[in-house]
Design a protein around this motif. Structure first.
Motif, PDB file in Angstrom:
ATOM      1  N   ILE A 150     -46.296 -17.282 113.302  1.00 21.81           N
ATOM      2  CA  ILE A 150     -46.696 -16.439 114.448  1.00 21.81           C
ATOM      3  C   ILE A 150     -45.448 -15.976 115.211  1.00 21.81           C
ATOM      4  O   ILE A 150     -45.343 -14.804 115.607  1.00 21.81           O
ATOM      5  N   PHE A 151     -44.494 -16.869 115.404  1.00 20.56           N
ATOM      6  CA  PHE A 151     -43.251 -16.533 116.136  1.00 20.56           C
ATOM      7  C   PHE A 151     -42.457 -15.481 115.385  1.00 20.56           C
ATOM      8  O   PHE A 151     -41.996 -14.483 115.960  1.00 20.56           O
ATOM      9  N   LEU A 152     -42.309 -15.645 114.044  1.00 18.62           N
ATOM     10  CA  LEU A 152     -41.550 -14.683 113.236  1.00 18.62           C
ATOM     11  C   LEU A 152     -42.253 -13.340 113.185  1.00 18.62           C
ATOM     12  O   LEU A 152     -41.589 -12.279 113.221  1.00 18.62           O
ATOM     13  N   ASN A 153     -43.528 -13.357 113.162  1.00 17.58           N
ATOM     14  CA  ASN A 153     -44.291 -12.096 113.147  1.00 17.58           C
ATOM     15  C   ASN A 153     -44.092 -11.355 114.461  1.00 17.58           C
ATOM     16  O   ASN A 153     -43.978 -10.117 114.481  1.00 17.58           O
ATOM     17  N   ASP A 154     -44.027 -12.099 115.573  1.00 22.99           N
ATOM     18  CA  ASP A 154     -43.775 -11.454 116.878  1.00 22.99           C
ATOM     19  C   ASP A 154     -42.399 -10.803 116.906  1.00 22.99           C
ATOM     20  O   ASP A 154     -42.248  -9.674 117.413  1.00 22.99           O
ATOM     21  N   LEU A 155     -41.419 -11.476 116.349  1.00 22.06           N
ATOM     22  CA  LEU A 155     -40.067 -10.907 116.323  1.00 22.06           C
ATOM     23  C   LEU A 155     -40.045  -9.647 115.456  1.00 22.06           C
ATOM     24  O   LEU A 155     -39.384  -8.658 115.803  1.00 22.06           O
ATOM     25  N   LYS A 156     -40.770  -9.666 114.368  1.00 17.14           N
ATOM     26  CA  LYS A 156     -40.826  -8.504 113.470  1.00 17.14           C
ATOM     27  C   LYS A 156     -41.479  -7.338 114.170  1.00 17.14           C
ATOM     28  O   LYS A 156     -41.004  -6.197 114.098  1.00 17.14           O
ATOM     29  N   ASN A 157     -42.548  -7.597 114.857  1.00 16.25           N
ATOM     30  CA  ASN A 157     -43.257  -6.522 115.560  1.00 16.25           C
ATOM     31  C   ASN A 157     -42.373  -5.905 116.655  1.00 16.25           C
ATOM     32  O   ASN A 157     -42.395  -4.698 116.866  1.00 16.25           O
ATOM     33  N   ILE A 158     -41.636  -6.747 117.337  1.00 16.22           N
ATOM     34  CA  ILE A 158     -40.745  -6.226 118.387  1.00 16.22           C
ATOM     35  C   ILE A 158     -39.653  -5.367 117.757  1.00 16.22           C
ATOM     36  O   ILE A 158     -39.282  -4.303 118.274  1.00 16.22           O
ATOM     37  N   GLY A 159     -39.113  -5.818 116.633  1.00 15.87           N
ATOM     38  CA  GLY A 159     -38.034  -5.093 116.005  1.00 15.87           C
ATOM     39  C   GLY A 159     -38.473  -3.797 115.372  1.00 15.87           C
ATOM     40  O   GLY A 159     -37.687  -2.848 115.279  1.00 15.87           O
ATOM     41  N   THR A 160     -39.731  -3.680 114.958  1.00 24.16           N
ATOM     42  CA  THR A 160     -40.206  -2.477 114.284  1.00 24.16           C
ATOM     43  C   THR A 160     -40.889  -1.505 115.222  1.00 24.16           C
ATOM     44  O   THR A 160     -41.145  -0.358 114.846  1.00 24.16           O
ATOM     45  N   ASN A 161     -41.166  -1.911 116.450  1.00 25.20           N
ATOM     46  CA  ASN A 161     -41.836  -1.033 117.406  1.00 25.20           C
ATOM     47  C   ASN A 161     -40.880  -0.767 118.562  1.00 25.20           C
ATOM     48  O   ASN A 161     -40.598  -1.651 119.371  1.00 25.20           O
ATOM     49  N   TRP A 162     -40.359   0.486 118.594  1.00 27.22           N
ATOM     50  CA  TRP A 162     -39.327   0.779 119.596  1.00 27.22           C
ATOM     51  C   TRP A 162     -39.860   0.707 121.018  1.00 27.22           C
ATOM     52  O   TRP A 162     -39.125   0.357 121.934  1.00 27.22           O
ATOM     53  N   VAL A 163     -41.156   1.002 121.180  1.00 22.61           N
ATOM     54  CA  VAL A 163     -41.722   0.898 122.547  1.00 22.61           C
ATOM     55  C   VAL A 163     -41.757  -0.553 122.980  1.00 22.61           C
ATOM     56  O   VAL A 163     -41.392  -0.900 124.110  1.00 22.61           O
ATOM     57  N   ALA A 164     -42.144  -1.413 122.053  1.00 19.90           N
ATOM     58  CA  ALA A 164     -42.180  -2.846 122.378  1.00 19.90           C
ATOM     59  C   ALA A 164     -40.777  -3.365 122.649  1.00 19.90           C
ATOM     60  O   ALA A 164     -40.559  -4.193 123.557  1.00 19.90           O
ATOM     61  N   ALA A 165     -39.809  -2.853 121.870  1.00 17.84           N
ATOM     62  CA  ALA A 165     -38.431  -3.299 122.067  1.00 17.84           C
ATOM     63  C   ALA A 165     -37.918  -2.902 123.452  1.00 17.84           C
ATOM     64  O   ALA A 165     -37.240  -3.666 124.139  1.00 17.84           O
ATOM     65  N   ILE A 166     -38.274  -1.643 123.852  1.00 21.83           N
ATOM     66  CA  ILE A 166     -37.838  -1.189 125.174  1.00 21.83           C
ATOM     67  C   ILE A 166     -38.491  -2.032 126.265  1.00 21.83           C
ATOM     68  O   ILE A 166     -37.846  -2.449 127.246  1.00 21.83           O
ATOM     69  N   LEU A 167     -39.770  -2.289 126.118  1.00 19.11           N
ATOM     70  CA  LEU A 167     -40.462  -3.074 127.137  1.00 19.11           C
ATOM     71  C   LEU A 167     -39.902  -4.505 127.208  1.00 19.11           C
ATOM     72  O   LEU A 167     -39.703  -5.058 128.294  1.00 19.11           O
ATOM     73  N   ILE A 168     -39.654  -5.090 126.017  1.00 20.21           N
ATOM     74  CA  ILE A 168     -39.098  -6.436 126.007  1.00 20.21           C
ATOM     75  C   ILE A 168     -37.702  -6.436 126.613  1.00 20.21           C
ATOM     76  O   ILE A 168     -37.322  -7.348 127.376  1.00 20.21           O
ATOM     77  N   GLY A 169     -36.918  -5.370 126.312  1.00 17.57           N
ATOM     78  CA  GLY A 169     -35.586  -5.271 126.910  1.00 17.57           C
ATOM     79  C   GLY A 169     -35.641  -5.207 128.423  1.00 17.57           C
ATOM     80  O   GLY A 169     -34.826  -5.815 129.143  1.00 17.57           O
ATOM     81  N   ARG A 225     -46.995 -18.548 119.915  1.00 17.54           N
ATOM     82  CA  ARG A 225     -46.641 -17.576 120.954  1.00 17.54           C
ATOM     83  C   ARG A 225     -45.697 -18.197 121.990  1.00 17.54           C
ATOM     84  O   ARG A 225     -44.881 -17.495 122.601  1.00 17.54           O
ATOM     85  N   LEU A 226     -45.743 -19.554 122.188  1.00 19.32           N
ATOM     86  CA  LEU A 226     -44.816 -20.235 123.122  1.00 19.32           C
ATOM     87  C   LEU A 226     -43.377 -20.035 122.671  1.00 19.32           C
ATOM     88  O   LEU A 226     -42.481 -19.815 123.496  1.00 19.32           O
ATOM     89  N   PHE A 227     -43.141 -20.066 121.353  1.00 18.42           N
ATOM     90  CA  PHE A 227     -41.777 -19.864 120.861  1.00 18.42           C
ATOM     91  C   PHE A 227     -41.275 -18.471 121.230  1.00 18.42           C
ATOM     92  O   PHE A 227     -40.112 -18.282 121.583  1.00 18.42           O
ATOM     93  N   THR A 228     -42.199 -17.498 121.138  1.00 20.19           N
ATOM     94  CA  THR A 228     -41.816 -16.123 121.499  1.00 20.19           C
ATOM     95  C   THR A 228     -41.444 -16.036 122.981  1.00 20.19           C
ATOM     96  O   THR A 228     -40.427 -15.445 123.367  1.00 20.19           O
TER      97      THR A 228
END
Length: 733
Positions: A7-26, A575-578
């Motif tokens: 689940i944690f690795l999948n969250d990282l992948k989703n953040i890295g592949t979705n630029w909107v998510a990356a901007i929001l996380i940034g 999700r806690l790891f994320t």
């Protein structure tokens, strides 16, 4: 655990592949650091800008005159404030100052009243009054500004007090120093004074006795003065009479001298006749031979010699008469004067005259005997021829002796009697002249003596009154002298005058400096914090980490979209790891930014970052668990917990200054231990405290893991009903 890791690795992948998510996380990663940095920068040195705070200064002091010196403390204070840059001092009048204060242009107004110097000057009086400074503050403008302006007003009062105390004490110690020097110089006199007091105490009975005797003597002196005043008229009469007597005696002496001068030629002439006749008689007798005398025819001796003897007797009578007159004159002189010297002179004259008269009497007696013998010789010539020769021989012998005696008397008279009488008369006249001068002086002095006696009588009367007063006050004086002597003995027993002198002697400038700042605060900073911003860094850093967690739970979901293949526990940990990973990135940016961007002076950089990561992990566990388990209610709980921790953790104010409620909950708040742990890294590490704080933080994290990992599914069954019910309202998602 593998499922959670997926689940944690999948969250990282989703953040890295979705630029909107990356901007929001940034944005979520950066926003908490901005919150910390802005607050730390704003509080970096809040008291370093107090020179921008306008404070009105109104000086109405009119000054004062103290010990003939004019003082203007208000003007001196204004001059010192013009050089003081701690505040933006505005020197205006009262009306303008109060208007600007009311409008908000001034944060505070300080008014120096018109009697300020006068009140301070009362310190030298017996009733000193405190000086007042009026302070007005507009507390509506800002919550902190009144405290800062009040501190400025306090500094002014402290400055005035310090300067006043140092000045007054400087003057006092200058006086003490002068007094000490004077005491040291006068120490021998003081010691002598002590001896005088003890001697006086010892002799008081004798003094009292002498005082009584003096009063008795004063009474007797008054009687004597009264007698003397009564005798003054008699003295005046006596001096007048004495002058008259001296004048009369002087006239008698002058008359006697004139008669002596007048008789002297006659006496000389008679003496010469006597001397001549005695010589002729002696020659005549010598030339006669008894054998040639014819008794029957008559003796020539009986015819010529009696006649010559009669002539000589008459001359002797004349001289005796002159001497007797001189003697009488001398007796009158004796009766007219009572001066001892004049009596002695007159006595000498008397003796001389008496001696001359005796001599004349002897001569006269000899001549009369010769005359008798001549008569006898003539009667017996006829019968006693045989005795003629013998008688004649006796006559020759007596005439020879008479001749010698006459010669001796003439010589004595010329050489002794006459010069002595004249000299003594002259001395008597001189003595009388001196006596007259003395009496004249005495007579001229009598009025002054009368005045002196009158003044003495008055002064003696006043002195007698004073003596009576002193005698009446003597018991009081005696008590006071005894009391003073006892006090001196007590002081001698309790105090060494030399030590007192050493204590009084000082350096006035050093004493002035001492009382200007009697206590010097030697500040030793155990864990030095250079500025207020550095001191607030632990609080704002911990607060930013918690706020970062709140942002994450506000935007990110604690559940996954495809949860059919995962259990609740696997979803929780996955999700806690994320969340923890994003929280670590937030913490690293905050802590590193504090170090390099704000250049906060941190003692232990590594531990500062590491302790921040620990706090981030615990905080994420807490807020994530609250939302994961309780949903929207958990978000509210996380916000409530934030509010309680800001107020009750002691991040800004010491816990002991907080209300009782916050003091009670303080040990149960994660912020309490997180802020303390970060302070250890900023100021200096005490490992016992670090271990203590880490243990409690881990307890909070462990409790969150227990609730989320083991109670989540049980609790969610109850919270899902609440969640569905809230969605029915159409308001909550």
């Amino acid at each position: 655990m593998k499922a959670s890791w997926n689940i944690f690795l999948n969250d990282l992948k989703n953040i890295g592949t979705n630029w909107v998510a990356a901007i929001l996380i940034g944005g979520l990663i950066l926003l908490p650091s901005l919150y910390a940095w802005f607050n730390i920068e704003a509080s970096w040195d809040p008291y370093g800008q107090t020179d921008q705070i306008p404070i009105g200064i109104v000086n109405e002091d009119k000054g004062a005159i103290v010990r003939e010196e004019e003082i203007h403390v208000g003007d001196e204070l204004v001059d010192s404030l013009k050089e003081n840059q701690s505040m933006d001092w505005q020197f205006v009048d009262r009306e303008l100052a109060m208007d600007k204060l009311e409008y908000g242009d001034y944060f505070a107004v300080i008014i120096i009243p018109e009697n300020f110097s006068e009140r301070l000057g009362t310190v030298v009086s017996g009733n000193p009054e405190k000086a007042n400074v009026e302070y007005y503050v507009n507390e509506k403008i800002n919550a902190i500004a009144p405290k800062i302006t009040q501190k400025g007003a306090t500094v002014i009062v402290e400055q005035i007090s310090s300067n006043f105390i140092s000045t007054v004490n400087g003057i006092i110690f200058e006086v003490f120093n002068d007094l000490g020097i004077e005491l040291e110089e006068n120490l021998p006199d003081i010691e002598r004074f002590e001896e005088y007091i003890f001697t006086l105490e010892e002799n008081l009975p004798e003094i009292y006795e002498l005082l009584n005797e003096t009063i008795t003597d004063a009474d007797r002196a008054g009687e004597i003065i009264d007698q003397a005043q009564g005798l003054i008229p008699q003295v005046e009469d006596a001096t007048t009479s004495g002058l008259q007597t001296i004048d009369d005696t002087t006239d008698f002496l002058q008359t006697a001298e004139d008669r002596l001068n007048e008789m002297a030629p006659k006496i000389d002439e008679e003496l010469a006749n006597i001397q001549r006749m005695v010589m002729e008689t002696n020659e005549f007798v010598s030339n006669i031979d008894s054998t040639t005398i014819d008794l029957t025819e008559g003796n020539p001796l009986s015819e010529t010699l009696p006649e010559q003897i009669d002539t000589m007797l008459k001359s002797i009578d004349t001289i005796e008469e002159a001497l007797i007159q001189l003697q009488q004159q001398n007796d009158k002189n004796n009766e007219s004067t009572d001066e001892q010297t004049e009596e002695q002179d007159s006595s000498n004259n008397q003796e001389t005259i008496d001696q001359a008269l005796n001599e004349l009497e002897n001569m006269e007696q000899s001549l009369r005997e010769l005359q008798e013998q001549l008569s006898a010789m003539e009667s017996f010539l006829t019968d006693k021829q045989a005795e003629v020769d013998e008688t004649f021989a006796m006559i020759k012998d007596r005439t020879a002796k008479a001749n010698e005696r006459v010669d001796e008397f003439v010589k004595e008279y010329k050489e002794t009697i006459e010069p002595t009488v004249k000299e003594e008369v002259s001395k008597a006249k001189e003595t009388l002249a001196n006596a007259r001068d003395i009496l004249v002086t005495i007579q001229s002095t009598i009025p002054e003596i009368k005045n002196m006696l009158n003044r003495t009588d008055e002064n003696l009367s006043e002195g007698k009154d004073i003596l009576d007063y002193v005698s009446g006050e003597f018991p009081y004086v005696q008590d006071k002298v005894n009391e003073l002597a006892d006090r001196i003995r007590t002081v001698q027993d309790d105090t060494d005058l030399n030590e007192l002198i050493q204590l009084l002697q000082n350096d006035p400038e050093a004493e002035r400096g001492f009382f200007a700042e009697p206590v010097v605060l030697n500040e030793n900073k155990l864990f030095p914090i250079p500025n207020y911003g550095t001191g607030m860094t632990p609080f704002y850093t911990v607060l930013a980490i918690w706020v970062g967690g709140l942002l994450l739970i506000s935007l990110l979901s604690t559940d996954i979209h495809h949860k059919e293949n995962y259990t609740g526990r696997q979803i929780y940990f996955g999700r806690l790891f994320t969340f923890i990973s994003i929280g670590f990135l937030q913490t690293i940016i905050v802590t590193v930014g504090n170090i390099f961007l704000l250049q906060v002076d941190i003692s232990h950089l590594f531990w500062f970052i590491l302790f921040g990561l620990l706090c981030s992990a615990v905080f994420i566990m807490i807020v994530y668990t609250l939302v994961s388990v309780f949903g929207d209610v958990g978000k509210a709980l996380a916000i409530i917990l934030l509010v309680l921790q800001i107020a009750g953790s002691g991040g800004t104010y010491p816990v002991v200054l907080l209300p009782k409620f916050f003091q009670v909950i303080n040990p149960f708040l994660p912020f309490t231990y997180a802020i303390d742990l970060m302070r250890e890294a900023v100021g200096g590490i005490v490992w016992e405290r670090v271990v203590h704080d880490v243990i409690f933080l881990m307890i909070f994290g462990l409790l969150a893991l227990i609730v989320g990992g083991f109670l989540k599914e049980t609790i969610n069954k109850q919270t899902d009903k609440l969640k569905n019910k809230s969605k029915e309202s159409g308001i909550f998602h």
